[in-house]
Motif scaffolding. Structure first.
Motif, PDB file in Angstrom:
ATOM      1  N   THR A   6      -2.140-134.530 -89.389  1.00  0.00           N
ATOM      2  CA  THR A   6      -1.869-133.117 -89.702  1.00  0.00           C
ATOM      3  C   THR A   6      -2.238-132.228 -88.526  1.00  0.00           C
ATOM      4  OG1 THR A   6      -2.314-133.592 -92.033  1.00  0.00           O
ATOM      5  CG2 THR A   6      -2.346-131.287 -91.352  1.00  0.00           C
ATOM      6  N   LEU A   7      -3.386-132.505 -87.892  1.00  0.00           N
ATOM      7  CA  LEU A   7      -3.817-131.720 -86.733  1.00  0.00           C
ATOM      8  C   LEU A   7      -2.824-131.853 -85.581  1.00  0.00           C
ATOM      9  CD1 LEU A   7      -5.941-129.987 -85.330  1.00  0.00           C
ATOM     10  CD2 LEU A   7      -7.140-132.111 -84.678  1.00  0.00           C
ATOM     11  N   PHE A   8      -2.366-133.102 -85.366  1.00  0.00           N
ATOM     12  CA  PHE A   8      -1.399-133.331 -84.289  1.00  0.00           C
ATOM     13  C   PHE A   8      -0.101-132.559 -84.550  1.00  0.00           C
ATOM     14  CE2 PHE A   8       0.560-135.447 -80.823  1.00  0.00           C
ATOM     15  CZ  PHE A   8       1.850-135.776 -81.220  1.00  0.00           C
ATOM     16  N   SER A   9       0.404-132.588 -85.792  1.00  0.00           N
ATOM     17  CA  SER A   9       1.636-131.869 -86.139  1.00  0.00           C
ATOM     18  C   SER A   9       1.461-130.372 -85.968  1.00  0.00           C
ATOM     19  CB  SER A   9       2.045-132.193 -87.585  1.00  0.00           C
ATOM     20  OG  SER A   9       2.231-133.580 -87.755  1.00  0.00           O
ATOM     21  N   PHE A  10       0.301-129.843 -86.348  1.00  0.00           N
ATOM     22  CA  PHE A  10       0.035-128.414 -86.211  1.00  0.00           C
ATOM     23  C   PHE A  10       0.028-127.988 -84.751  1.00  0.00           C
ATOM     24  CE2 PHE A  10      -1.416-124.362 -87.436  1.00  0.00           C
ATOM     25  CZ  PHE A  10      -2.418-123.970 -86.573  1.00  0.00           C
ATOM     26  N   LEU A  11      -0.570-128.829 -83.891  1.00  0.00           N
ATOM     27  CA  LEU A  11      -0.601-128.508 -82.463  1.00  0.00           C
ATOM     28  C   LEU A  11       0.820-128.517 -81.879  1.00  0.00           C
ATOM     29  CD1 LEU A  11      -3.758-130.545 -81.332  1.00  0.00           C
ATOM     30  CD2 LEU A  11      -3.537-128.049 -81.561  1.00  0.00           C
ATOM     31  N   MET A  12       1.634-129.499 -82.274  1.00  0.00           N
ATOM     32  CA  MET A  12       3.012-129.563 -81.790  1.00  0.00           C
ATOM     33  C   MET A  12       3.804-128.343 -82.240  1.00  0.00           C
ATOM     34  SD  MET A  12       3.350-132.119 -79.825  1.00  0.00           S
ATOM     35  CE  MET A  12       5.117-132.095 -79.689  1.00  0.00           C
ATOM     36  N   LEU A  13       3.560-127.850 -83.474  1.00  0.00           N
ATOM     37  CA  LEU A  13       4.246-126.652 -83.959  1.00  0.00           C
ATOM     38  C   LEU A  13       3.850-125.437 -83.148  1.00  0.00           C
ATOM     39  CD1 LEU A  13       6.055-125.316 -86.075  1.00  0.00           C
ATOM     40  CD2 LEU A  13       4.046-125.075 -87.556  1.00  0.00           C
ATOM     41  N   LEU A  14       2.595-125.315 -82.800  1.00  0.00           N
ATOM     42  CA  LEU A  14       2.153-124.204 -81.961  1.00  0.00           C
ATOM     43  C   LEU A  14       2.828-124.251 -80.601  1.00  0.00           C
ATOM     44  CD1 LEU A  14      -1.685-123.979 -82.712  1.00  0.00           C
ATOM     45  CD2 LEU A  14       0.140-122.469 -83.532  1.00  0.00           C
ATOM     46  N   ILE A  15       2.930-125.463 -80.013  1.00  0.00           N
ATOM     47  CA  ILE A  15       3.592-125.612 -78.713  1.00  0.00           C
ATOM     48  C   ILE A  15       5.048-125.191 -78.818  1.00  0.00           C
ATOM     49  CG2 ILE A  15       4.354-127.301 -77.003  1.00  0.00           C
ATOM     50  CD1 ILE A  15       1.758-128.829 -77.500  1.00  0.00           C
ATOM     51  N   TRP A  16       5.705-125.582 -79.889  1.00  0.00           N
ATOM     52  CA  TRP A  16       7.129-125.227 -80.062  1.00  0.00           C
ATOM     53  C   TRP A  16       7.309-123.714 -80.156  1.00  0.00           C
ATOM     54  CZ3 TRP A  16      11.939-126.905 -79.835  1.00  0.00           C
ATOM     55  CH2 TRP A  16      12.925-126.190 -80.507  1.00  0.00           C
ATOM     56  N   GLN A  17       6.502-123.039 -80.977  1.00  0.00           N
ATOM     57  CA  GLN A  17       6.598-121.588 -81.091  1.00  0.00           C
ATOM     58  C   GLN A  17       6.317-120.910 -79.762  1.00  0.00           C
ATOM     59  OE1 GLN A  17       3.817-120.774 -84.266  1.00  0.00           O
ATOM     60  NE2 GLN A  17       5.394-121.042 -85.857  1.00  0.00           N
ATOM     61  N   TYR A  18       5.409-121.441 -79.016  1.00  0.00           N
ATOM     62  CA  TYR A  18       5.063-120.875 -77.719  1.00  0.00           C
ATOM     63  C   TYR A  18       6.203-121.024 -76.730  1.00  0.00           C
ATOM     64  CZ  TYR A  18       2.151-119.872 -73.642  1.00  0.00           C
ATOM     65  OH  TYR A  18       1.624-119.316 -72.526  1.00  0.00           O
ATOM     66  N   CYS A  19       6.898-122.156 -76.823  1.00  0.00           N
ATOM     67  CA  CYS A  19       7.945-122.455 -75.851  1.00  0.00           C
ATOM     68  C   CYS A  19       9.192-121.626 -76.064  1.00  0.00           C
ATOM     69  CB  CYS A  19       8.324-123.940 -75.919  1.00  0.00           C
ATOM     70  SG  CYS A  19       7.017-125.042 -75.358  1.00  0.00           S
ATOM     71  N   VAL A  20       9.603-121.392 -77.318  1.00  0.00           N
ATOM     72  CA  VAL A  20      10.875-120.729 -77.572  1.00  0.00           C
ATOM     73  C   VAL A  20      10.744-119.208 -77.622  1.00  0.00           C
ATOM     74  CG1 VAL A  20      11.748-122.704 -78.835  1.00  0.00           C
ATOM     75  CG2 VAL A  20      10.589-120.875 -80.090  1.00  0.00           C
ATOM     76  N   ALA A  21       9.555-118.676 -77.392  1.00  0.00           N
ATOM     77  CA  ALA A  21       9.351-117.237 -77.518  1.00  0.00           C
ATOM     78  C   ALA A  21      10.039-116.463 -76.411  1.00  0.00           C
ATOM     79  CB  ALA A  21       7.856-116.924 -77.531  1.00  0.00           C
ATOM     80  N   ASP A  22      10.303-117.080 -75.262  1.00  0.00           N
ATOM     81  CA  ASP A  22      10.877-116.338 -74.136  1.00  0.00           C
ATOM     82  C   ASP A  22      11.866-117.227 -73.397  1.00  0.00           C
ATOM     83  OD1 ASP A  22       9.536-114.521 -71.273  1.00  0.00           O
ATOM     84  OD2 ASP A  22      11.365-114.276 -72.441  1.00  0.00           O
ATOM     85  N   ILE A  23      12.900-116.616 -72.803  1.00  0.00           N
ATOM     86  CA  ILE A  23      13.920-117.387 -72.077  1.00  0.00           C
ATOM     87  C   ILE A  23      13.961-117.007 -70.604  1.00  0.00           C
ATOM     88  CG2 ILE A  23      15.378-117.773 -74.089  1.00  0.00           C
ATOM     89  CD1 ILE A  23      17.093-115.423 -73.210  1.00  0.00           C
ATOM     90  N   GLY A  24      13.000-116.270 -70.126  1.00  0.00           N
ATOM     91  CA  GLY A  24      12.985-115.936 -68.706  1.00  0.00           C
ATOM     92  C   GLY A  24      13.041-114.444 -68.467  1.00  0.00           C
ATOM     93  N   ASN A  25      12.731-114.050 -67.238  1.00  0.00           N
ATOM     94  CA  ASN A  25      12.711-112.634 -66.865  1.00  0.00           C
ATOM     95  C   ASN A  25      13.539-112.416 -65.608  1.00  0.00           C
ATOM     96  OD1 ASN A  25      10.777-111.632 -68.841  1.00  0.00           O
ATOM     97  ND2 ASN A  25       9.317-112.955 -67.776  1.00  0.00           N
ATOM     98  N   PRO A  26      14.300-111.312 -65.556  1.00  0.00           N
ATOM     99  CA  PRO A  26      15.038-110.997 -64.327  1.00  0.00           C
ATOM    100  C   PRO A  26      14.074-110.669 -63.189  1.00  0.00           C
ATOM    101  CG  PRO A  26      15.163-109.158 -65.857  1.00  0.00           C
ATOM    102  CD  PRO A  26      14.521-110.286 -66.595  1.00  0.00           C
ATOM    103  N   ARG A  27      14.470-111.044 -61.993  1.00  0.00           N
ATOM    104  CA  ARG A  27      13.613-110.815 -60.831  1.00  0.00           C
ATOM    105  C   ARG A  27      13.951-109.540 -60.070  1.00  0.00           C
ATOM    106  NH1 ARG A  27      14.625-115.003 -57.064  1.00  0.00           N
ATOM    107  NH2 ARG A  27      16.536-115.533 -58.195  1.00  0.00           N
ATOM    108  N   PHE A  28      15.161-108.992 -60.339  1.00  0.00           N
ATOM    109  CA  PHE A  28      15.581-107.814 -59.594  1.00  0.00           C
ATOM    110  C   PHE A  28      16.302-106.834 -60.513  1.00  0.00           C
ATOM    111  CE2 PHE A  28      15.782-111.492 -56.734  1.00  0.00           C
ATOM    112  CZ  PHE A  28      14.904-111.092 -55.741  1.00  0.00           C
ATOM    113  N   SER A  29      16.298-105.570 -60.096  1.00  0.00           N
ATOM    114  CA  SER A  29      17.069-104.542 -60.800  1.00  0.00           C
ATOM    115  C   SER A  29      17.586-103.534 -59.776  1.00  0.00           C
ATOM    116  CB  SER A  29      16.228-103.831 -61.864  1.00  0.00           C
ATOM    117  OG  SER A  29      15.299-102.947 -61.246  1.00  0.00           O
TER     118      SER A  29
END
Length: 455
Positions: A6-29
């Motif tokens: 259960t602990l291992f699954s919970f940690l993997m879920l946290l990693i997944w939420q952390y990973c999909v929260a952002d898709i990158g940032n533009p470097r210039f404007s």
């Protein structure tokens, strides 16, 4: 064991939420320098070398934001030559009537449907042949006050001489829902194809001969009348070619392969070819353009070939020094010229040609805009561009706008990307190591239980 799972699954879920929260940032404007006008315009931002150098290959990272950081829909298109195509479309006739006028004249009155486009022309449908009629066309917006649209229009058919005919009548621009077709003389006379022959004979000898040919009167017979209007649309043809500067190029000779190798650095412009300035007078050499393919079995891909050749002799001046290929946005190209046992060509310079792209959008009054680009991983946005595409099809011209100075943005804290984690050797090694530990722990528990069994 269940608690550890259960602990291992919970940690993997946290990693997944952390990973999909952002898709990158533009470097210039860069700010969009809007024109000083209050009228509605269709604006075009022509992409330049700084944008080509920093943006993704498919331009998926381009974002146009207003001062409230709201995305503005845009349409990305290649700059291409265009042509205007005119289509003839039907204008629906609601009703029609016919009246006689004078001894041989007729008047046909048409009423267009209230939702129909105003007519740019009429077509008189008839199966008759060999005729020539003069018509007058009048128009009215209310059916009461009439004015002349065409004073003397002619429909004709000259089939007895040649396959030449015309049954169309073009009208000037108008806003008339009602139309009148006036045929002052709706009949025509022509000689009958039958000849009456009278002979007078006496004692078997012809004394007199008379030939009579009857005149045949034929009225104009109209099977139907069509009203039509012209609709012009703009269609893109071939993409235009533009010159581009190159960062650098170097030439080396491979004596073993008997080739000249030219390494070309570019700024990731959308290139489609190279042109070589060669001082050698007469030659014919096979050449190819190559690009690198990292991460595949065949790291070099040939994207274009050509026969470079020149012949200068007396009045002959032939020259072909261009190599073309499908559009590529690369930082490096390799050009290989196969010399065989001939001396290497004397190349003085190399120029590049390619396509150009423009970003089209409809600005809102009182809004200011910034173009953002340079993010490493972003998905292509899906915008509603139907309005922009229809304006282009209708032939509306775009207004080019410039961009201000480029500003380098401070990247926010980058969160891990799930695909990057899954592809990481550290992640894969950790998963394998964890599986080995779980397997060893399971084997240890099994052996321990077997050791506790009574003999």
């Amino acid at each position: 064991m269940i608690g550890k799972t259960t602990l291992f699954s919970f940690l993997m879920l946290l990693i997944w939420q952390y990973c999909v929260a952002d898709i990158g940032n533009p470097r210039f404007s860069r700010p969009v320098l809007l024109p000083d006008t209050t009228s509605q315009t269709l604006l075009a931002i022509i992409l330049d070398e700084p944008i080509y150098a920093a943006s993704q290959t498919d331009f998926a990272d381009l974002r146009l934001l207003d001062q409230d950081q709201q995305e503005t829909p845009y349409l990305l298109k290649k700059i291409a030559t265009s042509k205007t195509v005119t289509q003839r479309l039907s204008s629906v006739i609601d009703s029609q009537s016919l009246q006689k006028s004078g001894e041989n004249g007729i008047v046909v009155t048409l009423s267009l449907d209230k939702n129909a486009a105003f007519a740019n022309g009429l077509t008189i449908n008839t199966q008759q042949r060999n005729f020539d009629y003069s018509l007058q066309i009048m128009g009215s917006s209310d059916g009461n006050a009439w004015h002349v649209l065409v004073d003397k229009a002619t429909i004709y058919d000259y089939s007895r001489y040649m396959a030449v005919s015309n049954r169309d009548i073009s009208l000037p621009d108008n806003q008339d829902q009602f139309l009148k077709i006036i045929v002052a003389e709706a009949t025509q006379s022509r000689n009958s194809q039958m000849l009456e022959l009278t002979r007078t004979l006496q004692a078997g000898e012809e004394q007199q001969r008379q030939e009579k040919q009857q005149l045949q009167v034929e009225p104009l017979h109209i099977e139907g009348i069509e009203a039509w209007h012209n609709q012009a649309s703009t269609q893109a043809e071939a993409a235009q070619a533009f010159p581009y500067s190159l960062s650098n190029f170097t030439i080396s000779q491979n004596s073993e392969q008997k080739t000249s190798v030219i390494e070309i650095d570019s700024k990731r412009q959308p290139l489609t070819g190279f042109k070589l300035d060669i001082n050698t007078a007469n030659f014919s050499r096979h050449a190819e353009v190559q690009i690198a393919q990292p991460g595949v079995q065949a790291p070099i891909q040939v994207i274009g070939t050509a026969q470079l050749q020149a012949l200068h002799f007396q009045e002959i001046n032939q020259l072909q020094t261009e190599l073309t290929f499908p559009e590529q946005r690369q930082t490096h190209f390799r050009l290989v010229i196969h010399n065989q046992d001939n001396p290497a060509l004397e190349i003085s310079s190399i120029s590049a040609i390619g396509h150009a792209y423009q970003l089209l959008f409809l600005p809102q009054a009182g809004k200011q805009y910034q173009l953002y680009y340079g993010a490493e991983k972003m998905t292509r946005p899906v915008y509603d561009t139907a309005s922009i595409e229809e304006l282009l099809e209708r032939g509306y011209q775009t207004t080019s706008v410039s961009l201000g100075a480029e500003t380098a943005l401070i990247p926010s804290k980058q969160k891990l990307n799930m695909s990057s984690i899954l592809e990481s050797s550290w992640f894969l090694g950790g998963v394998i190591g964890l599986m080995v530990l779980v397997l060893m722990w399971s084997l240890f528990r099994i052996v321990k239980r077997l050791g506790n069994l009574p003999e």
